[in-house]
Design a protein around this motif. Structure first.
Motif, PDB file in Angstrom:
ATOM      1  N   ALA A 107      20.927 -56.950 -10.616  1.00 44.02           N
ATOM      2  CA  ALA A 107      21.252 -57.746  -9.391  1.00 44.02           C
ATOM      3  C   ALA A 107      22.616 -58.347  -9.026  1.00 44.02           C
ATOM      4  CB  ALA A 107      20.521 -58.966  -9.193  1.00 44.02           C
ATOM      5  N   ILE A 108      23.305 -58.927  -9.895  1.00 43.33           N
ATOM      6  CA  ILE A 108      24.585 -59.359  -9.806  1.00 43.33           C
ATOM      7  C   ILE A 108      25.557 -58.194 -10.105  1.00 43.33           C
ATOM      8  CG2 ILE A 108      23.985 -61.661 -11.151  1.00 43.33           C
ATOM      9  CD1 ILE A 108      25.558 -60.749 -13.538  1.00 43.33           C
ATOM     10  N   THR A 109      25.356 -57.265 -10.402  1.00 40.07           N
ATOM     11  CA  THR A 109      26.359 -56.081 -10.471  1.00 40.07           C
ATOM     12  C   THR A 109      26.389 -55.272  -9.233  1.00 40.07           C
ATOM     13  OG1 THR A 109      24.795 -54.769 -11.690  1.00 40.07           O
ATOM     14  CG2 THR A 109      26.517 -56.052 -13.080  1.00 40.07           C
ATOM     15  N   LYS A 110      25.480 -55.519  -8.333  1.00 41.61           N
ATOM     16  CA  LYS A 110      25.536 -55.054  -6.877  1.00 41.61           C
ATOM     17  C   LYS A 110      26.715 -55.305  -6.073  1.00 41.61           C
ATOM     18  CE  LYS A 110      20.449 -54.676  -6.428  1.00 41.61           C
ATOM     19  NZ  LYS A 110      19.230 -54.682  -5.581  1.00 41.61           N
ATOM     20  N   PRO A 111      27.267 -54.366  -5.468  1.00 35.78           N
ATOM     21  CA  PRO A 111      28.506 -54.694  -4.665  1.00 35.78           C
ATOM     22  C   PRO A 111      28.812 -55.920  -3.723  1.00 35.78           C
ATOM     23  CG  PRO A 111      28.162 -52.403  -4.933  1.00 35.78           C
ATOM     24  CD  PRO A 111      26.807 -52.854  -5.330  1.00 35.78           C
ATOM     25  N   GLU A 112      27.768 -56.165  -3.300  1.00 42.74           N
ATOM     26  CA  GLU A 112      27.539 -57.104  -2.163  1.00 42.74           C
ATOM     27  C   GLU A 112      27.387 -58.712  -2.892  1.00 42.74           C
ATOM     28  OE1 GLU A 112      22.992 -55.421  -2.170  1.00 42.74           O
ATOM     29  OE2 GLU A 112      25.280 -54.815  -2.647  1.00 42.74           O
ATOM     30  N   PHE A 113      27.190 -58.649  -4.095  1.00 45.87           N
ATOM     31  CA  PHE A 113      27.292 -59.903  -4.706  1.00 45.87           C
ATOM     32  C   PHE A 113      28.705 -60.502  -5.092  1.00 45.87           C
ATOM     33  CE2 PHE A 113      26.721 -62.984  -8.408  1.00 45.87           C
ATOM     34  CZ  PHE A 113      25.986 -63.805  -7.562  1.00 45.87           C
TER      35      PHE A 113
END
Length: 342
Positions: A95-101
Motif C-alpha cells: 500500500a505505502i509504495t503506491k505512487p499516490e501515497f
C-alpha cells in the motif's frame, strides 16, 4: 549468536543487553530493544509466508531499498511480530509504495507525519488485534508490533533515519507505531473498507499520512454539539490539510458516538458534509506570509476548505463504547490514503 542481515549472517553478542548496544550502534533499530532475527526464526517466517525468500514485494522510498520477503521477515521479527502477522505487513508495504501515497515526501519532510494503518476484515480477530478501548495503545502486541515493523522497514530498507533523510523537526510517537483495526462489530455504519469498494469481511489495510492525533472531549453532549467541537478542532489553519487543501483527514469515532449520531438521524455521508462546511475558514484568518501561489489550494472565493470535497474526509469507528473522546488525525496533505486487499 548469528543473525541474518545484509551480509547474510552476522556474529553478535549472546547477552541481550550487549546485543541491544550492538544493533543500536549499527543503527538497526528504532531506538528500542529488538528481538534477534536468528536464522531459525527467519526461516519460520518465510515458510509461513509461502513465497521465495528473495521475492521482491516493493521498493521503499527514498533509498529505493528492495523489500524482499526475507528482509520483511527480518524486520518483523526485530519488531516483535508473530509470523501470523505477515500477510498484513506485506499488504502494508504494497500500500505505502503506491505512487499516490507519496512515500518519498512522507519519509523526508520536516512535518511529523507517519503512516497510520487501519485494518479491516476477518484477519483483525484472527491475529488478536485490539479495536476497542485503548486501541491506539499501549498493551496489544498485534497493533503495536505491526506498526513498529512498518517503521523498521521505513528505516532499515527505506533509509529514512532522523537527521539524515527524515527531516522531521520534532517527530512524534506515531513514528514508532501507528496501527489499529476498525471496530466493525460495534459500529452501526459500514466499515471503511466497504466504503472504499471492498467486500464486507475482506481483509484490507488502508493507510493515511497522519500528523498525529488531536483529542476532542465530547462527553455528555448531543450529536450536533459533538460535530461542532470536532469541526472546530479540524479548523486549525496551522495543519497541512488547510495549507494544501488536499488529502484525507481521518476521524476516529467511538462506537458510542456512532450510536448517538445514528439515533439523531445522522448518516456517515451527512457527517462528512457537516464537518466539511463547519471546518471552513476565511482567507482573512490566514497569516499573510502563507498567501503563496500554491497555499492554500482548496479555495472557493474567500473561503478555504480542509480538503477537496466532503467524501475525502474518512471516518473510522474504533475504541470503547463511551461517546467521550474523538480523535482527529490531520493529513499530510501531499498524499492520499491508499488501500490494499489480501
Amino acid at each position: 549468536m548469528e543473525i541474518t542481515g545484509d551480509e547474510m549472517f552476522i556474529d553478535v553478542p549472546d547477552d541481550p543487553y550487549a546485543f541491544f548496544e550492538y544493533v543500536y550502534e549499527k543503527k538497526l533499530t528504532d531506538g528500542l530493544p529488538i528481538i534477534p532475527p536468528t536464522e531459525e526464526l527467519v526461516e519460520t517466517f518465510i515458510s509461513y509466508i509461502g513465497m521465495p525468500r528473495d521475492q521482491v514485494i516493493a521498493e521503499v522510498e527514498p533509498r529505493k531499498g528492495v523489500a524482499t520477503v526475507e528482509k520483511i521477515a527480518v524486520n518483523a521479527i526485530m519488531a516483535g511480530c508473530r509470523r501470523e502477522y505477515s500477510p498484513v505487513l506485506i499488504a502494508m508495504i504494497q500500500a505505502i509504495t503506491k505512487p499516490e501515497f507519496n512515500l518519498g515526501g512522507i519519509q523526508a519532510t520536516t512535518n511529523p507525519v507517519a503512516p497510520l494503518t487501519i485494518v479491516n476484515g476477518k484477519i483483525r480477530n484472527k491475529i488478536g488485534m485490539n479495536a476497542g478501548m485503548g486501541a491506539l495503545g499501549p498493551g496489544n502486541r498485534a497493533n503495536a508490533t505491526m506498526g513498529r515493523a512498518l517503521r523498521m522497514i521505513l528505516l532499515n530498507i527505506g533509509g529514512a533515519f532522523p537527521g539524515k533523510i527524515d527531516k522531521a523537526t520534532l517527530g512524534m510517537p506515531g513514528k514508532y507505531t501507528f496501527c489499529i483495526p476498525e471496530n466493525e462489530e460495534e459500529s452501526q455504519w459500514e466499515p471503511l473498507s466497504v466504503e472504499l469498494g471492498y467486500a464486507k469481511g475482506e481483509n484490507v489495510v488502508t493507510i493515511f499520512g497522519g500528523q498525529g492525533t488531536n483529542n476532542v472531549l465530547t462527553g455528555g453532549i448531543d450529536s450536533n454539539s459533538q460535530l461542532s467541537l470536532l469541526a472546530d478542532c479540524m479548523s486549525n489553519i496551522g495543519n497541512n490539510n488547510f495549507l494544501t487543501g488536499h488529502g484525507n483527514p481521518c476521524i476516529l469515532l467511538s462506537p458510542g458516538h456512532v450510536r448517538v449520531m445514528v439515533k439523531d438521524g445522522w448518516t456517515k455521508t451527512a457527517v462528512k458534509e457537516c464537518l466539511f462546511e463547519k471546518s471552513k475558514r476565511k482567507l482573512a484568518d490566514f497569516p499573510k506570509e502563507l498567501f503563496q501561489p500554491d497555499m492554500p489550494k482548496n479555495l472557493k472565493g474567500d473561503t478555504a476548505y480542509v480538503c477537496d470535497k466532503p467524501d475525502d474526509i474518512k471516518i473510522v469507528v474504533v475504541g470503547g463504547n463511551d461517546p467521550y473522546h474523538i480523535q482527529y488525525v490531520p493529513n499530510f496533505g501531499a498524499t492520499n490514503c491508499v488501500s490494499q486487499s489480501f
